[in-house]
Structure formats: C-alpha cells, structure tokens
Write a protein that holds these residues in place. Structure first.
Motif, PDB file in Angstrom:
ATOM      1  N   LYS A  32       4.041   5.662  -5.709  1.00 58.44           N
ATOM      2  CA  LYS A  32       3.860   5.782  -7.214  1.00 58.44           C
ATOM      3  C   LYS A  32       2.919   6.728  -7.467  1.00 58.44           C
ATOM      4  O   LYS A  32       2.877   7.235  -8.349  1.00 58.44           O
ATOM      5  CB  LYS A  32       3.642   4.495  -7.432  1.00 58.44           C
ATOM      6  CG  LYS A  32       3.390   4.026  -9.151  1.00 58.44           C
ATOM      7  CD  LYS A  32       4.523   4.283  -9.809  1.00 58.44           C
ATOM      8  CE  LYS A  32       4.437   4.089 -11.218  1.00 58.44           C
ATOM      9  NZ  LYS A  32       5.325   4.827 -12.259  1.00 58.44           N
ATOM     10  N   TYR A  33       1.825   6.682  -6.826  1.00 53.97           N
ATOM     11  CA  TYR A  33       0.706   7.592  -7.031  1.00 53.97           C
ATOM     12  C   TYR A  33       1.055   8.932  -6.766  1.00 53.97           C
ATOM     13  O   TYR A  33       0.827   9.933  -7.993  1.00 53.97           O
ATOM     14  CB  TYR A  33      -0.576   7.455  -6.097  1.00 53.97           C
ATOM     15  CG  TYR A  33      -1.700   8.417  -6.314  1.00 53.97           C
ATOM     16  CD1 TYR A  33      -2.498   8.390  -7.317  1.00 53.97           C
ATOM     17  CD2 TYR A  33      -1.756   9.382  -5.269  1.00 53.97           C
ATOM     18  CE1 TYR A  33      -3.543   9.245  -7.577  1.00 53.97           C
ATOM     19  CE2 TYR A  33      -2.830  10.149  -5.379  1.00 53.97           C
ATOM     20  CZ  TYR A  33      -3.619  10.370  -6.549  1.00 53.97           C
ATOM     21  OH  TYR A  33      -4.754  11.181  -6.372  1.00 53.97           O
TER      22      TYR A  33
ATOM     23  N   LYS B  13       2.857  14.642 -13.594  1.00 56.50           N
ATOM     24  CA  LYS B  13       1.900  15.379 -14.582  1.00 56.50           C
ATOM     25  C   LYS B  13       1.734  16.916 -14.007  1.00 56.50           C
ATOM     26  O   LYS B  13       1.619  17.776 -14.929  1.00 56.50           O
ATOM     27  CB  LYS B  13       0.580  14.758 -14.034  1.00 56.50           C
ATOM     28  CG  LYS B  13       0.482  13.370 -14.766  1.00 56.50           C
ATOM     29  CD  LYS B  13      -1.058  12.780 -14.418  1.00 56.50           C
ATOM     30  CE  LYS B  13      -1.165  11.487 -14.794  1.00 56.50           C
ATOM     31  NZ  LYS B  13      -2.268  10.861 -14.592  1.00 56.50           N
ATOM     32  N   ASN B  14       2.037  17.230 -12.657  1.00 54.95           N
ATOM     33  CA  ASN B  14       1.757  18.521 -12.350  1.00 54.95           C
ATOM     34  C   ASN B  14       3.118  19.298 -12.963  1.00 54.95           C
ATOM     35  O   ASN B  14       2.989  20.407 -13.388  1.00 54.95           O
ATOM     36  CB  ASN B  14       1.783  18.863 -11.048  1.00 54.95           C
ATOM     37  CG  ASN B  14       0.662  18.437 -10.269  1.00 54.95           C
ATOM     38  OD1 ASN B  14      -0.475  18.570 -10.951  1.00 54.95           O
ATOM     39  ND2 ASN B  14       0.680  18.038  -8.958  1.00 54.95           N
ATOM     40  N   ASP B  15       4.195  18.674 -12.982  1.00 54.81           N
ATOM     41  CA  ASP B  15       5.447  19.376 -13.389  1.00 54.81           C
ATOM     42  C   ASP B  15       5.297  19.549 -15.190  1.00 54.81           C
ATOM     43  O   ASP B  15       5.629  20.561 -15.557  1.00 54.81           O
ATOM     44  CB  ASP B  15       6.709  18.377 -13.377  1.00 54.81           C
ATOM     45  CG  ASP B  15       7.043  18.267 -11.759  1.00 54.81           C
ATOM     46  OD1 ASP B  15       6.828  19.399 -11.144  1.00 54.81           O
ATOM     47  OD2 ASP B  15       7.972  17.617 -11.561  1.00 54.81           O
ATOM     48  N   GLU B  16       4.664  18.781 -15.706  1.00 56.59           N
ATOM     49  CA  GLU B  16       4.446  18.937 -17.088  1.00 56.59           C
ATOM     50  C   GLU B  16       3.349  19.953 -17.332  1.00 56.59           C
ATOM     51  O   GLU B  16       3.679  20.865 -18.178  1.00 56.59           O
ATOM     52  CB  GLU B  16       3.854  17.627 -17.700  1.00 56.59           C
ATOM     53  CG  GLU B  16       4.898  16.517 -17.994  1.00 56.59           C
ATOM     54  CD  GLU B  16       3.976  15.320 -18.496  1.00 56.59           C
ATOM     55  OE1 GLU B  16       2.970  15.147 -18.965  1.00 56.59           O
ATOM     56  OE2 GLU B  16       4.568  14.185 -18.311  1.00 56.59           O
TER      57      GLU B  16
ATOM     58  N   ASP C 248       0.729  -1.239   0.001  1.00 55.73           N
ATOM     59  CA  ASP C 248       0.050   0.004   0.089  1.00 55.73           C
ATOM     60  C   ASP C 248       0.800   1.255  -0.070  1.00 55.73           C
ATOM     61  O   ASP C 248       0.503   2.069  -0.648  1.00 55.73           O
ATOM     62  CB  ASP C 248      -0.841   0.013   1.081  1.00 55.73           C
ATOM     63  CG  ASP C 248      -1.990  -1.050   1.218  1.00 55.73           C
ATOM     64  OD1 ASP C 248      -2.392  -1.679   0.088  1.00 55.73           O
ATOM     65  OD2 ASP C 248      -2.632  -1.431   2.343  1.00 55.73           O
ATOM     66  N   ILE C 249       1.957   1.196   0.854  1.00 61.94           N
ATOM     67  CA  ILE C 249       2.742   2.378   0.699  1.00 61.94           C
ATOM     68  C   ILE C 249       3.445   2.544  -0.451  1.00 61.94           C
ATOM     69  O   ILE C 249       3.666   3.683  -0.910  1.00 61.94           O
ATOM     70  CB  ILE C 249       3.844   2.013   1.798  1.00 61.94           C
ATOM     71  CG1 ILE C 249       3.133   2.225   3.260  1.00 61.94           C
ATOM     72  CG2 ILE C 249       4.952   3.126   1.896  1.00 61.94           C
ATOM     73  CD1 ILE C 249       4.207   2.015   4.406  1.00 61.94           C
ATOM     74  N   LEU C 250       3.741   1.313  -1.311  1.00 63.19           N
ATOM     75  CA  LEU C 250       4.638   1.515  -2.302  1.00 63.19           C
ATOM     76  C   LEU C 250       3.721   2.148  -3.494  1.00 63.19           C
ATOM     77  O   LEU C 250       3.944   3.016  -4.392  1.00 63.19           O
ATOM     78  CB  LEU C 250       4.974   0.241  -2.994  1.00 63.19           C
ATOM     79  CG  LEU C 250       6.415  -0.415  -2.124  1.00 63.19           C
ATOM     80  CD1 LEU C 250       6.694  -1.888  -2.868  1.00 63.19           C
ATOM     81  CD2 LEU C 250       7.455   0.621  -2.269  1.00 63.19           C
TER      82      LEU C 250
END
Length: 69
Positions: A12-13, A20-23, A6-8
């Motif tokens: 990843k999320y 996406k925000n950087d793009e 779940d942590i992984l």
C-alpha cells in the motif's frame, strides 16, 4: 518473521508513493511544455528584435564612423 499484514502495508505504501510520483510527473511534464513554448516565443521575439536592431544600425550612422571621417 515477516507478517502478511506488514507485506500488505508495504505494498500500500509503495502504491501510494507511485501514485504521488505519477501526479508529480504529470505536473512537471505540463510545466515543461509551458516553459518550452514560452522559451520558443521569447526566442522568436529575440530574433525579431535582433533583426530590427541590425536594420536600424544600417540606417543610422554610428558615431564611430563619423569620428573616423
């Protein structure tokens, strides 16, 4: 109890969201630069047109001045 998987998944999320925000940020910065340069050009054109209008109004007598005489 929180599982390792779940942590992984959350990591990843959030990494994907960050990418996406950087793009989006890069795209918006580029758009902002384009808009800024367009605005600068339009402002310069506006100043030129206002100057021409002022010069023309000095050369062409207005009807209000003719009526006053």
């Amino acid at each position: 109890m929180i599982k390792y998987e779940d942590i992984l998944k959350k990591i990843k999320y959030y990494e994907d969201r960050k990418a996406k925000n950087d793009e989006k940020l890069a795209q918006l910065n580029e758009e902002n630069l384009t808009l800024t340069s367009t605005l600068k050009l339009l402002s310069q054109k506006k100043e030129v047109l206002e100057k021409m209008e002022s010069e023309l109004s000095d050369l062409i007598p207005s009807k209000k001045k003719d009526v006053a005489k």
